[in-house]
Design an enzyme around this catalytic site. Structure first.
Site, PDB file in Angstrom:
ATOM      1  N   HIS A 118       0.869  -1.100   0.085  1.00 42.29           N
ATOM      2  CA  HIS A 118       0.018   0.106  -0.050  1.00 42.29           C
ATOM      3  C   HIS A 118       0.966   1.235  -0.018  1.00 42.29           C
ATOM      4  O   HIS A 118       1.928   1.210   0.378  1.00 42.29           O
ATOM      5  CB  HIS A 118      -0.836  -0.091   1.215  1.00 42.29           C
ATOM      6  CG  HIS A 118      -2.017   0.888   1.511  1.00 42.29           C
ATOM      7  ND1 HIS A 118      -1.678   2.361   1.966  1.00 42.29           N
ATOM      8  CD2 HIS A 118      -3.159   0.926   1.202  1.00 42.29           C
ATOM      9  CE1 HIS A 118      -2.662   3.107   1.810  1.00 42.29           C
ATOM     10  NE2 HIS A 118      -3.650   2.174   1.421  1.00 42.29           N
ATOM     11  N   ASP A 195       3.679  -4.516   8.289  1.00 31.75           N
ATOM     12  CA  ASP A 195       2.249  -3.611   8.303  1.00 31.75           C
ATOM     13  C   ASP A 195       1.125  -4.608   8.306  1.00 31.75           C
ATOM     14  O   ASP A 195       0.776  -5.216   7.117  1.00 31.75           O
ATOM     15  CB  ASP A 195       2.192  -3.020   6.545  1.00 31.75           C
ATOM     16  CG  ASP A 195       1.010  -2.292   6.496  1.00 31.75           C
ATOM     17  OD1 ASP A 195      -0.103  -2.238   7.152  1.00 31.75           O
ATOM     18  OD2 ASP A 195       1.008  -1.585   5.315  1.00 31.75           O
ATOM     19  N   GLN A 198      -4.289  -5.131   7.084  1.00 30.37           N
ATOM     20  CA  GLN A 198      -5.304  -5.817   6.617  1.00 30.37           C
ATOM     21  C   GLN A 198      -5.153  -7.213   7.424  1.00 30.37           C
ATOM     22  O   GLN A 198      -5.852  -8.319   6.755  1.00 30.37           O
ATOM     23  CB  GLN A 198      -5.084  -6.106   5.229  1.00 30.37           C
ATOM     24  CG  GLN A 198      -5.145  -4.809   4.272  1.00 30.37           C
ATOM     25  CD  GLN A 198      -6.648  -4.323   4.210  1.00 30.37           C
ATOM     26  OE1 GLN A 198      -7.558  -4.836   4.713  1.00 30.37           O
ATOM     27  NE2 GLN A 198      -6.747  -3.000   4.048  1.00 30.37           N
ATOM     28  N   LYS A 221     -10.350  -0.042  10.770  1.00 31.76           N
ATOM     29  CA  LYS A 221     -10.489  -1.501  10.041  1.00 31.76           C
ATOM     30  C   LYS A 221     -10.833  -2.580  10.568  1.00 31.76           C
ATOM     31  O   LYS A 221     -10.954  -3.604  10.352  1.00 31.76           O
ATOM     32  CB  LYS A 221      -9.059  -1.668   9.247  1.00 31.76           C
ATOM     33  CG  LYS A 221      -8.857  -0.576   8.097  1.00 31.76           C
ATOM     34  CD  LYS A 221      -7.824  -1.071   7.211  1.00 31.76           C
ATOM     35  CE  LYS A 221      -7.025   0.041   6.762  1.00 31.76           C
ATOM     36  NZ  LYS A 221      -7.847   0.560   5.348  1.00 31.76           N
ATOM     37  N   CYS A 359      -4.747   2.374  -3.905  1.00 34.67           N
ATOM     38  CA  CYS A 359      -3.530   2.967  -3.274  1.00 34.67           C
ATOM     39  C   CYS A 359      -2.349   1.770  -2.994  1.00 34.67           C
ATOM     40  O   CYS A 359      -1.445   1.831  -2.418  1.00 34.67           O
ATOM     41  CB  CYS A 359      -3.637   3.232  -1.795  1.00 34.67           C
ATOM     42  SG  CYS A 359      -4.824   4.695  -1.513  1.00 34.67           S
TER      43      CYS A 359
END
Ligand code: 7TS
Length: 400
Positions: A118, A195, A198, A221, A359
């Site tokens: 991303h 990261d 997600q 999220k 993104c």
């Protein structure tokens, strides 16, 4: 009672008296009533600035804020709540790292990312490389949409100082092998950042077992409010790092000439933190725990298998990537229909999906695409959402 997406949906006001089919959970998620109530109760019952007020209201607000930190800490298996830094989101967490960790970089050093990042885990590193003269390298991806680790020596080198890779791709749903990647980084003496934007909302994450030095994610999220995110880091590394932003609360002592720093995590939380949102995130974690993270990921796995099976049967629909280890994020295009047109037609049926570059422009470039559609599931989705999505795609195809 077993897992029931239908019952779960009842906890979310946005779905009340509505036929909304929400399939854009990788962008942001809906909020259960308990999270909305906790935000309301913070403002209406315990609103005072944290860590400074000596009156009762201030202590109550601080207690709720610090309690949220403990909930985050146990949710991700941290060794101590001191390892939890509240930020505004994944983007800020990564920018904090890119600023502080790049301080000692010099020309010849390398920062390693991947082709599936991303922009939040790419652009801060580009800026850091530009600032320091270090080189930004990346691991390419395979046809299946996995990291190409066939020749690791090409990427993991003695000059590699920082490795920052997504745990799960926001476009392909690929789950990356962060333990293996962190081992390869550590062999070169580099720090490893995952990261987790997600991943943390969808699977059990244990940062202490993960091999990572840092892990980042966003509250919005995972059923929590916007404006709150997390940076987890190993305590000894956080303690050795310089602060990111300067301001109130992050200091120990200030004179006109210089300052000394507060202890971790406060050293990294300059200014009034988003304490109401942090409490909301704590409530979101309570909600996720009450359902069970294993139950949530099992549900999403079943839903993903169901969706892949149905989508594969649709004529002219192309799915991007086929990673072996994946989550409930599926990107696709329908031949002959621009994704933006498709999104508008789906919207007529009150079906929300995201289309665009997500993104992740370098990833889309590797797919030779500039815009694609994406479905992303969460605990309140069920098979009927996918059926309605497929029916709407067929209707749109017939129109075109
Ligand atoms: N990293 C990944 C893997 C992401 O998917 C996102 C947001 C971010 C970082 C940034 O998170 P933020 O909360 O700081 O914005 N991803 C998406 C998406 O896929 N669609 O909208 C936002």
């Amino acid at each position: 009672m077993g897992f029931s997406a239908k019952n779960i949906k009842k906890d979310f006001p946005i779905f009340h008296n509505s036929d909304l089919i929400y399939l854009d959970n990788a962008s942001t998620t809906q909020k259960p009533q308990t999270v909305l109530d906790s935000i309301h109760s913070m403002y209406s019952e315990t609103n005072a600035n944290v860590h400074r007020a000596l009156y009762t209201l201030g202590s109550l607000a601080t207690e709720r804020f610090e309690n949220a930190r403990m909930k985050v800490s146990s949710f991700i298996g941290a060794n101590s709540e001191k390892e939890i830094i509240f930020t505004s989101g994944t983007t800020e967490s990564i920018n904090l790292l890119a600023h502080t960790l790049s301080r000692n970089l010099k020309p010849g050093d390398e920062i390693l990312v991947s082709e599936m990042e991303h922009h939040s885990n790419l652009v801060p590193w580009q800026l850091a490389a530009n600032r320091t003269g270090a080189t930004l390298s990346y691991i390419p991806i395979t046809e299946k949409g996995e990291l190409d680790l066939s020749e690791p020596d090409l990427y993991f080198k003695p000059s590699t100082k920082i490795v920052s890779i997504s745990h799960v791709s926001n476009v392909l749903g690929t789950v990356n092998p962060i333990k293996k990647l962190s081992e390869m980084a550590h062999e070169m003496g580099a720090v490893f950042i995952a990261d987790g934007a997600q991943c943390a909302p969808h699977q059990v994450v244990n940062v202490s077992d993960s091999g990572c030095d840092f892990y980042t994610f966003s509250g919005h999220k995972m059923l929590g409010p916007t404006g709150i995110g997390v940076l987890w880091g190993k305590l000894e590394i956080l303690e050795s790092m310089e602060p990111f932003m300067g301001g109130g609360e992050m200091i120990e002592n200030v004179t006109m000439g210089s300052s000394t720093w507060n202890e971790v995590p406060y050293k990294f939380e300059a200014g009034t933190p988003n304490f109401v949102q942090a409490v909301g995130l704590g409530t979101a974690i309570d909600y996720l725990n009450s359902i069970g993270m294993n139950e949530i990921s099992e549900h999403e796995d079943k839903l993903t298998a169901y969706a892949l099976n149905k989508l594969n049967k649709l004529d002219d629909l192309q799915i991007f990537g086929s990673p072996t280890d994946r989550t409930g994020v599926i990107s696709f295009n329908v031949k002959g229909i621009h994704p933006h047109d498709l999104a508008q037609f789906l919207n007529e049926d009150n079906i929300a999906i995201r289309v665009g570059h997500h993104c992740a422009q370098p990833l889309l470039a590797s797919l030779n695409e500039t815009s694609i559609g994406r479905l992303s599931f969460y605990l309140y989705n069920d098979e009927s959402d996918i059926d309605k999505f497929c029916d709407s795609v067929i209707k749109t195809k017939d129109y075109f």
